[in-house]
Design a protein around this motif. Structure first.
Motif, PDB file in Angstrom:
ATOM      1  N   LEU A 235      -5.066  -5.815  -4.102  1.00 21.59           N
ATOM      2  CA  LEU A 235      -4.588  -6.860  -3.202  1.00 21.59           C
ATOM      3  C   LEU A 235      -4.579  -6.361  -1.758  1.00 21.59           C
ATOM      4  O   LEU A 235      -4.845  -7.097  -0.831  1.00 21.59           O
ATOM      5  CB  LEU A 235      -3.177  -7.301  -3.608  1.00 21.59           C
ATOM      6  CG  LEU A 235      -3.107  -8.089  -4.923  1.00 21.59           C
ATOM      7  CD1 LEU A 235      -1.677  -8.195  -5.412  1.00 21.59           C
ATOM      8  CD2 LEU A 235      -3.711  -9.477  -4.756  1.00 21.59           C
ATOM      9  N   LEU A 236      -4.258  -5.084  -1.593  1.00 26.99           N
ATOM     10  CA  LEU A 236      -4.222  -4.497  -0.252  1.00 26.99           C
ATOM     11  C   LEU A 236      -4.325  -2.981  -0.392  1.00 26.99           C
ATOM     12  O   LEU A 236      -3.591  -2.385  -1.172  1.00 26.99           O
ATOM     13  CB  LEU A 236      -2.883  -4.848   0.426  1.00 26.99           C
ATOM     14  CG  LEU A 236      -2.720  -4.401   1.869  1.00 26.99           C
ATOM     15  CD1 LEU A 236      -3.620  -5.232   2.782  1.00 26.99           C
ATOM     16  CD2 LEU A 236      -1.270  -4.551   2.325  1.00 26.99           C
ATOM     17  N   ASP A 237      -5.231  -2.407   0.364  1.00 27.19           N
ATOM     18  CA  ASP A 237      -5.392  -0.954   0.280  1.00 27.19           C
ATOM     19  C   ASP A 237      -4.306  -0.279   1.122  1.00 27.19           C
ATOM     20  O   ASP A 237      -4.308  -0.384   2.341  1.00 27.19           O
ATOM     21  CB  ASP A 237      -6.789  -0.582   0.794  1.00 27.19           C
ATOM     22  CG  ASP A 237      -7.040   0.909   0.654  1.00 27.19           C
ATOM     23  OD1 ASP A 237      -6.149   1.620   0.130  1.00 27.19           O
ATOM     24  OD2 ASP A 237      -8.125   1.369   1.067  1.00 27.19           O
ATOM     25  N   CYS A 238      -3.398   0.397   0.444  1.00 24.03           N
ATOM     26  CA  CYS A 238      -2.287   1.063   1.171  1.00 24.03           C
ATOM     27  C   CYS A 238      -2.445   2.575   1.129  1.00 24.03           C
ATOM     28  O   CYS A 238      -1.465   3.298   1.372  1.00 24.03           O
ATOM     29  CB  CYS A 238      -0.949   0.682   0.539  1.00 24.03           C
ATOM     30  SG  CYS A 238      -0.574  -1.062   0.561  1.00 24.03           S
ATOM     31  N   THR A 239      -3.644   3.067   0.806  1.00 27.31           N
ATOM     32  CA  THR A 239      -3.770   4.499   0.531  1.00 27.31           C
ATOM     33  C   THR A 239      -3.428   5.407   1.702  1.00 27.31           C
ATOM     34  O   THR A 239      -2.966   6.514   1.506  1.00 27.31           O
ATOM     35  CB  THR A 239      -5.183   4.856   0.028  1.00 27.31           C
ATOM     36  OG1 THR A 239      -6.119   4.106   0.784  1.00 27.31           O
ATOM     37  CG2 THR A 239      -5.343   4.571  -1.433  1.00 27.31           C
ATOM     38  N   ASN A 240      -3.663   4.979   2.919  1.00 26.58           N
ATOM     39  CA  ASN A 240      -3.392   5.920   4.023  1.00 26.58           C
ATOM     40  C   ASN A 240      -2.062   5.649   4.719  1.00 26.58           C
ATOM     41  O   ASN A 240      -1.873   6.006   5.868  1.00 26.58           O
ATOM     42  CB  ASN A 240      -4.542   5.892   5.040  1.00 26.58           C
ATOM     43  CG  ASN A 240      -4.716   4.486   5.596  1.00 26.58           C
ATOM     44  OD1 ASN A 240      -4.071   3.545   5.117  1.00 26.58           O
ATOM     45  ND2 ASN A 240      -5.559   4.342   6.596  1.00 26.58           N
TER      46      ASN A 240
END
Ligand SMILES: Cc1ncc(C[n+]2csc(CCOP(=O)(O)OP(=O)(O)O)c2C)c(N)n1
Ligand SMILES: [Mg+2]
Length: 888
Positions: A235-240
């Motif tokens: 849904l949303l890339d929060c990796t960083n």
């Protein structure tokens, strides 16, 4: 002077005596030679092998979770400090000063305002390192833009955050002068600064309400986990992005602070960093006067599976440790309990030379080259920007585990004899002129004596190196922070009939409102747009509420997928865990589940992505069990549904005293942005869910809905035409009954009409009572009450308008009064909650009408529904009896 740790804090091997020192020395030499010649990796291997052997031989060896009382990051391993130390130190001093001035000024003006100086004084460098080097702000919500880190600030250190916002130009001097004066500030053209981080009161500034100790820590864990959920569900890339939390050592005593540590480790949340400010003191006194909080927390966090970074000593100790060839320094520190350490913090260099370094000739020798002033200035790790940076950098780079930084600090740092390390420092908010000048000197502040004593705020010139540095570093980190944003996508809600027709036209079918809700949820989850944004949350009660079919349909979120063949693999209800699973199954942790709900319910703001959580739980374990967490979610402007299932005191039958909820609606009514409903019928519930979804994800209003659901099966009528408005406003005329004409002749009283009101499951008893009374010849009108609190709010609003008596403003008629206007006779109200709930609308009953309330006051108990309703006097026959009596 130094007391050794008490025996129960020592590990078993600590208490063993060395009965053969020569043999010990041989082993020691052999090991040191191994490290020197073969390196640490080989040494680790050999140690591991020895441990394995020790275990097979059952020698009773246990690992020690404590490392020596020194910094985890060795001096040699420190990265080069990437900033200008002198400027950062000057900036930190300015923050300290302005924060102090803010609190002292407010209290000079109004002694009652309160505030804290000592906490931020101890945390300033911990905050500043984050601001200058680590805390990323949101650049925007566009493709490739960083959406920002989440930073949880220690609540009573808020003045420090305001001080920074002042230098950054986001708050004015006038604002600072209105610290803790939210109400009067606007008349002076200022923004009042809330005591603690409150998104409700400062909606463009604070993101996370941390004022109630323990809620910030647990919330930060679940926010970090929710970021993983968003990433894994694509849904949303929060990796960083990271979650940072700066908390107090005293705060770690709260059960909420500790309760989710293993979850953070289990989920490998390396996007989470806690900085625990171990200033060794809480409000009343030392956190662990007779022990060492850093050691205790190290054991606890390490045992829970966290990466622990101890930040104990500042740079000027490096030389001391290096010169300490006998190990006397570490040994002495390890023999010093925190209560003593606090006393050392409160005393001057001379005292420390005599009493700390004076404890042995080895220590005295170490201190020989230092003046008393230098001894006084020896920094603890939490006050050394270089060491802090090294610890933060290690934490930020660490993979696979959450990190806790245990930062050793002095409470009231720099407050001198007025406050540093003093027992009473927490609440100190007054400083006399000498103290202020001493503080100015201590931190080399560029202000005159007069400016110091008049508590002038200080802001360097815009083009000064300090201000340029401050701005440049924040620009590099994406902008200023904290900043609360609300821009997010608008979600359309499917037409009500597309998922709830069965409930609107139930045609007398038997079902419970819980069953109806779960069926609606199952359909909503299939909606192409809204479906993926729904977050079903349970605390180990999905089966109780008949939701097991969703396990297969949308899966249970698991960051590692499913590594086993579930026992029920062939079943249509099979327990299915998946990386992109949608359900958050929180286990038996209502505190965790509500934190999870809060993370999802504030995603629209924290991530710029609207999500819609439905947390369904035993209603008793909501407002009663985790009410403060719900209050904090309200402060954070949560948008989502709380579903209090098996609600009421008599619908849950056998479960008894600790399961039967008779008060949640009373508490819900006290939360301004909570809309609470107690629908009786599936059709009513459907209208409420529909309106709630539209209000929250389409119209984007900062409200959340509490809806109670029952597990009692009964015939569900069609929703009467035109009832929807009343359902949402709190009540509507459900049905009118004409009294039996023959029976009426026999009635003694001249009055032959009565009005009955009921909500939730008790409405079915009210309807039965109405039928009985009609047989006896009475005309009866039944109002289905869907929300007592909405009725009360509407009534109060009308009343207030009437009292204000403003020209041209029609105060309006309370909705309840208007509905009752068309009815007659006494009014009897019954609910499955305490009587105080229907009592909240008494003022809006038309004049001259008798109003009698029935409820379930007292402790619940276990028996059948019928027995319980009779016991509490909310069954049909009692309601009818009361109505008859009211007519007399
Ligand atoms: C649930 C709750 N209980 C009590 C308080 C009141 N309170 C605020 S700060 C504080 C002491 C905090 O000590 P610590 O966490 O060590 O922080 P420090 O100020 O020492 O940095 C207390 C008791 C609170 N805010 N929340
Ligand atoms: Mg503390």
């Amino acid at each position: 002077m130094n007391a050794p740790l008490p025996p129960h804090l020592l590990s078993p091997q600590d208490t063993l005596a060395d009965i053969d020192p020569q043999e010990t020395a041989e082993w020691r030499d052999a090991f040191l030679a191994l490290v020197a010649t073969e390196g640490p990796e080989r040494a680790r291997f050999v140690l591991q092998e020895l441990v394995r052997l020790a275990r097979t031989q059952r020698v009773g060896w246990q690992p020690q979770l404590n490392t020596p009382y020194v910094n985890t990051v060795a001096a040699q391993a420190q990265p080069t400090f990437p900033g200008d130390l002198a400027i950062e130190e000057r900036l930190a001093s300015l923050m300290r000063w302005n924060a102090l001035a803010m609190v002292v000024r407010a209290n000079q003006a109004y002694g009652e305002l309160g505030g804290h100086i000592a906490s931020y004084a101890s945390a300033a460098d911990l905050f500043e390192s984050g601001f200058n080097h680590f805390f990323r702000a949101r650049e925007g919500v566009g493709e490739g833009q960083h959406r920002g880190d989440l930073v949880f600030f220690q609540p009573h250190s808020a003045p420090g955050v305001y001080a920074r916002a002042f230098l950054e130009g986001h708050l004015t001097e006038n604002d600072l002068q209105h610290y803790r004066q939210e109400i009067t500030a606007p008349s002076a053209g200022a923004q009042g600064l809330s005591s603690y981080p409150h998104p409700w009161l400062m909606p463009d500034f604070w993101q996370f309400p941390t004022g109630s100790m323990g809620i910030g820590p647990i919330s930060s864990i679940y926010h970090a986990r929710f970021m993983r959920y968003l990433t894994h569900r694509n849904l949303l890339d929060c990796t960083n992005r990271k979650v940072w939390g700066v908390f107090g050592d005293g705060e770690m005593d709260e059960p909420e602070s500790m309760s989710a540590l293993t979850l953070a480790a289990r989920e490998g949340l390396d996007n989470l960093v806690w900085v625990v400010n171990c200033n060794l003191q809480r409000l009343d006194g030392p956190v662990r006067g007779n022990g060492r909080i850093i050691d205790e927390l190290e054991r606890l966090f390490a045992g829970a599976g966290w990466n622990v970074v101890k930040l104990v000593w500042g740079s000027d100790w490096d030389g001391l440790f290096a010169s300490d060839l006998t190990g006397a320094l570490v040994r002495t520190l390890e023999g010093t309990v925190d209560g003593q350490m606090q006393t050392f913090a409160a005393k001057d260099g001379r005292f420390n030379r005599d009493n700390f370094f004076g404890q042995s000739p080895e220590l005295a020798a170490l201190a020989q080259g230092m003046t008393d002033e230098q001894i006084d200035r020896l920094k603890r790790g939490g006050h050394d920007l270089v060491k802090i940076h090294a610890a933060y950098a290690a934490a930020a780079a660490h993979k696979g585990q959450p990190t806790v930084i245990l930062a050793h600090a002095k409470k009231g740092y720099g407050m001198g004899t007025a406050g540093q390390g003093k027992m009473t420092t927490h609440s100190q908010k007054k400083l006399d002129d000498t103290d202020l000048i001493e503080f100015r000197n201590r931190f080399n502040l560029p202000i005159t004596d007069e400016q110091a004593t008049s508590l002038a705020f200080y802001k360097p010139a815009e083009d000064s190196p300090e201000m340029q540095y401050l701005r440049r570093h924040r620009q590099q980190l994406g902008g200023y922070l904290p900043r609360r944003q609300t821009a997010c996508d608008v979600l359309p809600v499917p037409p009500l009939a597309s998922y709830a027709q069965f409930a609107l036209q139930a045609d007398g079918k038997e079902m419970s409102t819980t069953m109806a809700f779960v069926r609606m949820l199952g359909t909503l989850l299939k909606d192409a747009t809204l479906g993926p944004r729904i977050v079903p949350i349970v605390a180990d009660e999905a089966r109780t509420f008949g939701m097991a079919n969703l396990f297969k349909q949308v899966g249970i979120y698991s960051s590692v997928g499913q590594r086993y063949a579930p026992e029920d693999i062939g079943s249509v209800l099979s327990y299915r865990e998946a990386l992109d699973g949608q359900i958050l199954e929180e286990g038996i942790s209502e505190a965790g589940a509500i934190a999870s709900w809060t993370a999802a319910a504030t995603s629209y703001s924290v991530h710029g992505l609207a999500m819609l959580p439905f947390y369904i739980y035993y209603s008793m374990f909501g407002f009663q069990r985790v009410g403060d967490a719900i209050w904090a979610a309200a402060d954070q402007r949560a948008r989502g549904f709380l579903l209090g299932a098996t609600s009421g005191r008599t619908t849950l039958g056998g479960e008894g005293l600790q399961h039967q909820d008779g008060t949640s609606h009373l508490v819900a009514a006290t939360i301004p942005n909570c809309k609470a409903y107690d629908p009786a019928y599936a059709g009513e519930m459907a209208v409420i869910i529909d309106a709630g979804m539209r209000e929250m994800v389409t119209e984007q209003r900062d409200v959340f809905y509490y809806v109670t659901l029952m597990n009692e099966n009964y015939a569900q009528p069609d929703l009467p035409a035109g009832a929807a408005e009343g359902v949402l406003r709190g009540c509507y005329v459900f049905r009118s009954y004409q009294g039996n004409v023959d029976a009426r002749k026999g009635l003694i009283s001249s009055q032959n009409s009565v009005t009955l009101m009921g909500s939730g499951a008790i409405l079915t008893e009210v309807v039965k009572a109405a039928e009985q009374l009609a047989i006896e010849g009475l005309d009866v009108t039944v109002l289905s009450v869907t929300s007592w609190s909405e009725l009360a709010r509407d009534g109060v609003a009308c009343e207030q308008r009437a009292l204000a008596d403003e020209e041209g403003v029609d105060p309006g008629t309370p909705w309840l009064a208007a509905q009752l206007a068309a009815t007659s006779g006494p009014v009897v109200a019954a609910t499955d909650y305490v009587r105080a709930v229907p009592e909240t609308v008494r003022a809006f009953i038309p004049e001259g009408r008798k109003y009698i309330t029935l409820g379930t006051d007292g402790f619940g108990r276990s028996d059948t529904r019928a027995a319980l309703r009779e016991f509490f006097g909310v069954d049909a026959s009692h309601i009818a009896r009361v109505a008859r009596a009211a007519l007399r």
